[in-house]
Design a protein around this motif. Sequence first.
Motif, PDB file in Angstrom:
ATOM      1  N   THR A 157       0.752  -1.200   0.068  1.00  0.00           N
ATOM      2  CA  THR A 157      -0.036  -0.062   0.068  1.00  0.00           C
ATOM      3  C   THR A 157       0.833   1.209   0.148  1.00  0.00           C
ATOM      4  N   ALA A 158       2.062   1.175   0.847  1.00  0.00           N
ATOM      5  CA  ALA A 158       2.821   2.424   0.829  1.00  0.00           C
ATOM      6  C   ALA A 158       3.211   2.634  -0.585  1.00  0.00           C
ATOM      7  N   LYS A 159       3.747   1.466  -1.149  1.00  0.00           N
ATOM      8  CA  LYS A 159       4.444   1.783  -2.531  1.00  0.00           C
ATOM      9  C   LYS A 159       3.479   2.157  -3.487  1.00  0.00           C
ATOM     10  N   PHE A 160       2.140   1.682  -3.416  1.00  0.00           N
ATOM     11  CA  PHE A 160       1.075   1.966  -4.439  1.00  0.00           C
ATOM     12  C   PHE A 160       0.904   3.465  -4.212  1.00  0.00           C
ATOM     13  N   LYS A 161       0.831   3.811  -3.094  1.00  0.00           N
ATOM     14  CA  LYS A 161       0.641   5.343  -2.815  1.00  0.00           C
ATOM     15  C   LYS A 161       1.716   6.288  -3.292  1.00  0.00           C
ATOM     16  N   ALA A 162       2.739   5.726  -3.382  1.00  0.00           N
ATOM     17  CA  ALA A 162       3.912   6.533  -3.629  1.00  0.00           C
ATOM     18  C   ALA A 162       4.009   6.808  -5.074  1.00  0.00           C
ATOM     19  N   ALA A 163       3.409   5.595  -5.643  1.00  0.00           N
ATOM     20  CA  ALA A 163       3.376   5.443  -7.373  1.00  0.00           C
ATOM     21  C   ALA A 163       1.984   6.338  -7.848  1.00  0.00           C
ATOM     22  N   GLY A 164       1.315   6.647  -6.994  1.00  0.00           N
ATOM     23  CA  GLY A 164       0.258   7.589  -7.397  1.00  0.00           C
ATOM     24  C   GLY A 164      -1.338   6.879  -7.418  1.00  0.00           C
ATOM     25  N   LEU A 165      -1.413   5.979  -6.518  1.00  0.00           N
ATOM     26  CA  LEU A 165      -2.777   5.168  -6.657  1.00  0.00           C
ATOM     27  C   LEU A 165      -3.916   6.031  -6.230  1.00  0.00           C
TER      28      LEU A 165
END
Length: 488
Positions: free
Chosen positions: A461-469
């Motif tokens: 989730t942290a990486k998805f948010k950083a990617a722009g989710l």
Amino acid sequence: MSKVRKSFVTTLVLMLALSLSLSACGGKKEESTGTPEKPVELIWYTIGTPQKDVDRVMEEVSKYTKEKIGATVKMNMIDWGDYTQKMQVMTASGTPMDLMFTSSWAFDYVQNARKGAFLPIEDLLQKQGKGIVDTLDPAFLEGSKVDGHNYGVPANKELPAQSVWRFNKNLVDKYKLNLDNVGSLESLEPLLKTIKENEPGTYALAVDKTFNPIVPFDYIIENMPMAVKVGDKDLKVVNILETPEMKQTLATMHKYYKAGYIPTEAATLTSLSDVQATGKWLTDKATNQPFADNLWSQSLGYPVVSKAASPALIYNWSVMGSMQAISANSKYPEKAMEFLNLLNTDPVLRNMIDSGIEGVHYKKVGDDAMENLPESKNYDMPTFSLGNVMLTYRDKNDPENKWDEFKKFNDSGEKAPLLGFNFDPSKVTTEIAAVQNVKEEFWASLMTGTVDPDKFIPQATAKFKAAGLDKIIAEAQSQVDAWKATKK
């Protein structure tokens, strides 16, 4: 000028005028009916392993279509794995074609409609395709609209998608397994335990890297982590990894993985065909249709039974699972629609294209039943991809009420919340690419239960948010809200 010559000239002028008049009338007639004096050749690209007898069958097909609609047909088959890439190249380069297979999973229908590869067909459906409109369940055409327009003719086949747990009946019978209470993922546990303890080397729950658990959500983009919950009238777009339903499901999958019910290599396993060929599996997930157990049993060579694991819901991807589109560059769009109309309403043409030449590739064993002849090995077509499935002859082993049951199944389907909505990714293409990269890192290992969700969901989730989710979800919500407003 002599009277004779004057009379001749006058007659000639009258004949010329009459000829021009008739020619003009003929031209108007040709324009209104779409029937030229010389048959046109329709070039058709479709998916499937190229068959040896395609040209032989199309020669017979063309005799029939030439008489019926004044057109002949040239079919070009492209193998499954090559289809999307080759079609993208050919449409981009302007390769001549009139008809082409498209779907939610190969040569992406929505994406290519937006690129302008296909002709919008509303007017053609009302003029040359009336039989299609009368035949198809309205949900097929409603669910396959892109930005308000139809760009393809869906195959008349099973309409809803229903997930089932599919079982190797040999093992069910051997251990007297009770399937009466099977439904949820959790309900499988005692069955999986029995196989794990008694059948070493057998996959109790057969899953590979493409596996997605059964959860009650309608995805904005298939297998991407944003979705709307089935039954949510507000149509709120959520990160599915943060929902209680997905967290519970992934916890169960991880429990099964640790217990040895799921293949150790599940997250990297590309196919289950080898293990299915050996029969060393108990259960897997599949998508249902009437009498699917018969099809699976015939295909695998041993008995298979299934139990429903979800409601029958009509999704965009199920509606768009098999379609034929008319090329935006087609020279003969009206004639192409006439052909599609015939293909979807005429049993003679539909079965010739599906099963080949009667007496060569198959023989009739009843009014609407058939069996394959040895030559059918040279013409083995993917039935679902070629139009109205319900016009095809039944296999001699199929029940007589086969197509009645298909219609009942279609009538039983409920609309998924996003049926008819197609996300436009143009404002967030960079973010989608970045999210896709994160998905490649985490998705298979999470979905197959290979990793602990309590640890890996927060990381993902942290990486998805950083990617722009979150930006993608906000854009999706805006589009869904606008779409919902038009539905009112």
